[in-house]
Design a protein around this motif. Structure first.
Motif, PDB file in Angstrom:
ATOM      1  N   UNK A 120       3.549   1.886  -1.435  1.00  0.00           N
ATOM      2  CA  UNK A 120       4.153   2.281  -2.696  1.00  0.00           C
ATOM      3  C   UNK A 120       3.270   3.278  -3.436  1.00  0.00           C
ATOM      4  N   UNK A 121       1.945   3.117  -3.363  1.00  0.00           N
ATOM      5  CA  UNK A 121       1.057   4.076  -4.032  1.00  0.00           C
ATOM      6  C   UNK A 121       1.159   5.440  -3.395  1.00  0.00           C
ATOM      7  N   UNK A 122       1.237   5.474  -2.088  1.00  0.00           N
ATOM      8  CA  UNK A 122       1.356   6.767  -1.432  1.00  0.00           C
ATOM      9  C   UNK A 122       2.686   7.411  -1.795  1.00  0.00           C
ATOM     10  N   UNK A 172       9.231   6.673 -13.652  1.00  0.00           N
ATOM     11  CA  UNK A 172       9.746   5.316 -13.662  1.00  0.00           C
ATOM     12  C   UNK A 172      11.272   5.302 -13.576  1.00  0.00           C
ATOM     13  N   UNK A 184       4.429   6.980  -4.530  1.00  0.00           N
ATOM     14  CA  UNK A 184       4.431   7.456  -5.909  1.00  0.00           C
ATOM     15  C   UNK A 184       3.602   8.722  -6.044  1.00  0.00           C
ATOM     16  N   UNK A 185       2.496   8.779  -5.303  1.00  0.00           N
ATOM     17  CA  UNK A 185       1.637   9.950  -5.424  1.00  0.00           C
ATOM     18  C   UNK A 185       2.316  11.179  -4.848  1.00  0.00           C
ATOM     19  N   UNK A 186       2.956  11.038  -3.683  1.00  0.00           N
ATOM     20  CA  UNK A 186       3.505  12.223  -3.044  1.00  0.00           C
ATOM     21  C   UNK A 186       4.823  12.634  -3.652  1.00  0.00           C
ATOM     22  N   UNK A 225       0.822  -1.209   0.000  1.00  0.00           N
ATOM     23  CA  UNK A 225       0.000   0.000   0.000  1.00  0.00           C
ATOM     24  C   UNK A 225       0.856   1.259   0.000  1.00  0.00           C
ATOM     25  N   UNK A 233       7.775  -5.164  -5.149  1.00  0.00           N
ATOM     26  CA  UNK A 233       7.006  -6.145  -5.905  1.00  0.00           C
ATOM     27  C   UNK A 233       5.874  -5.475  -6.665  1.00  0.00           C
ATOM     28  N   UNK A 234       5.305  -4.398  -6.101  1.00  0.00           N
ATOM     29  CA  UNK A 234       4.226  -3.719  -6.797  1.00  0.00           C
ATOM     30  C   UNK A 234       4.721  -2.917  -7.992  1.00  0.00           C
ATOM     31  N   UNK A 235       6.026  -2.677  -8.069  1.00  0.00           N
ATOM     32  CA  UNK A 235       6.537  -2.057  -9.287  1.00  0.00           C
ATOM     33  C   UNK A 235       7.320  -3.075 -10.096  1.00  0.00           C
ATOM     34  N   UNK A 236       6.880  -4.279 -10.065  1.00  0.00           N
ATOM     35  CA  UNK A 236       7.381  -5.384 -10.898  1.00  0.00           C
ATOM     36  C   UNK A 236       8.814  -5.796 -10.657  1.00  0.00           C
ATOM     37  N   UNK A 255       6.120  11.999  -6.758  1.00  0.00           N
ATOM     38  CA  UNK A 255       6.141  12.389  -8.160  1.00  0.00           C
ATOM     39  C   UNK A 255       7.337  11.860  -8.931  1.00  0.00           C
TER      40      UNK A 255
END
Lengths: 186, 153
Positions: free
Chosen positions: A61-63, A72, A65-67, A59, A145-148, A69
Motif C-alpha cells: 500500500x505504501x508503494x 484520500x 500511494x507513493x507511485x 507493504x 487495513x493499512x488505510x483504516x 499519487x
C-alpha cells in the motif's frame, strides 16, 4: 508548485521496473506447489496464501500511494474504483472493473480481465477446494487495513474451477478511525 | 543485487532557496505513533529525552491535524472536536513557521507521517517530503528483512 494529480495505471505500469511474466507465473506456481506439499490440507494452503497476501498488502500500500499519487478516497466506491483501475493495472498489468454494487455501497465485485498468475495452470482433482489466487484477496485485505478499512475479500468466480472470469467480492466491514495511541495521563 | 539492512535517509531535499544543507531534524512516524526514524543535524538545544520528544512531536501533530480539520471553513461535514479522524481525511496542514524554524509535515493515507524541521526561510517542501516518502518506500518497505512498525536503523 501545486502537488501533481493522480497518475493513471498505464502510465505507472510503463514506468516501473518489470519482471518477466512467465518467471512471475512460474514462481507463484512453485510457491503454491510447495505449500501443497508441505501442508497437504487444501484449507490450510488457502489460509496460508491469504496470510502471505496480507503481509504483502501491508507493504504494497505504501508503494502504491507513493507511485500513484492518489489522494484520500472519499468513500468506498472510489476506493474500489481506484483499486481496480490503478492498482491492478500498476502491479499486475491487467485491467479490472467494478460491478455489482449493493444498496448501501459497502460491497462490490471486482472482475479481472485476465490473470497472469494462472497462465498454464490446471487444478488436479485432488485440489478441488484450492483458491489458487487467494494471495490476491490477502493483498487487498492487507492494503485496505493499512488505510483504516476493515474488509472481507472472497472469490465468487474462479476460472480454474470452471467459471468464465475471475471475480472477487470486496465487502467493507467498517472504517476504523485513527486513535491517539498514548495514554493521556503520561 | 544490493541488500539494504537499514536505511539512512539522505537529508538534502531539493530545496531551491539556500545552498547546502538546510534541515535541522527529520522525524518519520507510523500510524501507531512509533517513531520509525529520527535524525538531527543541527539541534543546539535538547529539552527533553528522546522518548518524550517523540511523544510530544507525535501528539502535537495529531492534535494539530485534528484541529485544522475541524476548523476548516470549506468542509461539509464536521464532527465534534476530539472525534478521531481517518488518516488523510479532511484538510491537512502542511507546515508552520516560527521565527527560528519551519516545520513541514506530510501524512499519507496509510498513516506514515514525515516531519522536516528546517531554516525558516525554506520554501514549500511538499515535493521534498514526497521525495522522501518515495525513498522510504523504495528502501524500507521493499526490504524483506524489515518488519513493519519497527524503527529504521
Amino acid at each position: 508548485m501545486a502537488p501533481a494529480g493522480p497518475r493513471s495505471g498505464d502510465a505507472i505500469f510503463a514506468s516501473v521496473e518489470r519482471v518477466n511474466a512467465e518467471l512471475f507465473t512460474l514462481t507463484y506456481g512453485a510457491i503454491v506447489r510447495q505449500l501443497l506439499t508441505d501442508l497437504e490440507e487444501v484449507d490450510e494452503v488457502n489460509k496460508q496464501l491469504d496470510q502471505m497476501g496480507y503481509n504483502i498488502g501491508i507493504r504494497l500500500v505504501d508503494e502504491f500511494l507513493a507511485k500513484s499519487n492518489v489522494s484520500r478516497c472519499v468513500d468506498f466506491k472510489e476506493t474500489a474504483e481506484v483499486i481496480a483501475k490503478v492498482g491492478f493495472k500498476m502491479f499486475l498489468g491487467v485491467g479490472a472493473s467494478v460491478t455489482n454494487w449493493d444498496a448501501e455501497g459497502t460491497c462490490c465485485s471486482i472482475v479481472l480481465e485476465d490473470n497472469p498468475l494462472v497462465d498454464f495452470v490446471e487444478l488436479p482433482d485432488t485440489c478441488q477446494g484450492l483458491y489458487y489466487c487467494n494471495v490476491l484477496s490477502g493483498v487487498i485485505r492487507g492494503a485496505l487495513e493499512m488505510v483504516s478499512m476493515k474488509t472481507e475479500v472472497t472469490w465468487l468466480r474462479d476460472v480454474l474451477r470452471g467459471d468464465d472470469v475471475f471475480e472477487l467480492q470486496v465487502k467493507l466491514i467498517k472504517q476504523v478511525p485513527e486513535e491517539y495511541p498514548y495514554k493521556d495521563d503520561e | 543485487m544490493q541488500f539494504f539492512g537499514g536505511s539512512d535517509i539522505s537529508p538534502s531535499p531539493p530545496a531551491p532557496t539556500a545552498p547546502g544543507n538546510n534541515a535541522h531534524m527529520i522525524y518519520v512516524f507510523n500510524r501507531n505513533g512509533v517513531c520509525l526514524l529520527y535524525k538531527e543535524w543541527n539541534r543546539p538545544l535538547h529539552t527533553l529525552n528522546a522518548q518524550q520528544d517523540h511523544k510530544l512531536m507525535f501528539g502535537l501533530l495529531f492534535s494539530l491535524k485534528s484541529l485544522t480539520a475541524k476548523m476548516d471553513p470549506t468542509s461539509a461535514e464536521k464532527g465534534n472536536l476530539g472525534v478521531p479522524q481517518l488518516p488523510g481525511q479532511g484538510c491537512s496542514f502542511h507546515s508552520f513557521r516560527t521565527n527560528t524554524y519551519k516545520l513541514s509535515f506530510m501524512e499519507t493515507p496509510s498513516g506514515i507521517k514525515i516531519i522536516l524541521v528546517t531554516h525558516p526561510k525554506t520554501g514549500d517542501l511538499r515535493d521534498s517530503l514526497k521525495y522522501i516518502y518515495n525513498l522510504y518506500v523504495e528502501y524500507v518497505v521493499k526490504n524483506p528483512l524489515y518488519t513493519p512498525g519497527a524503527p529504521v536503523r
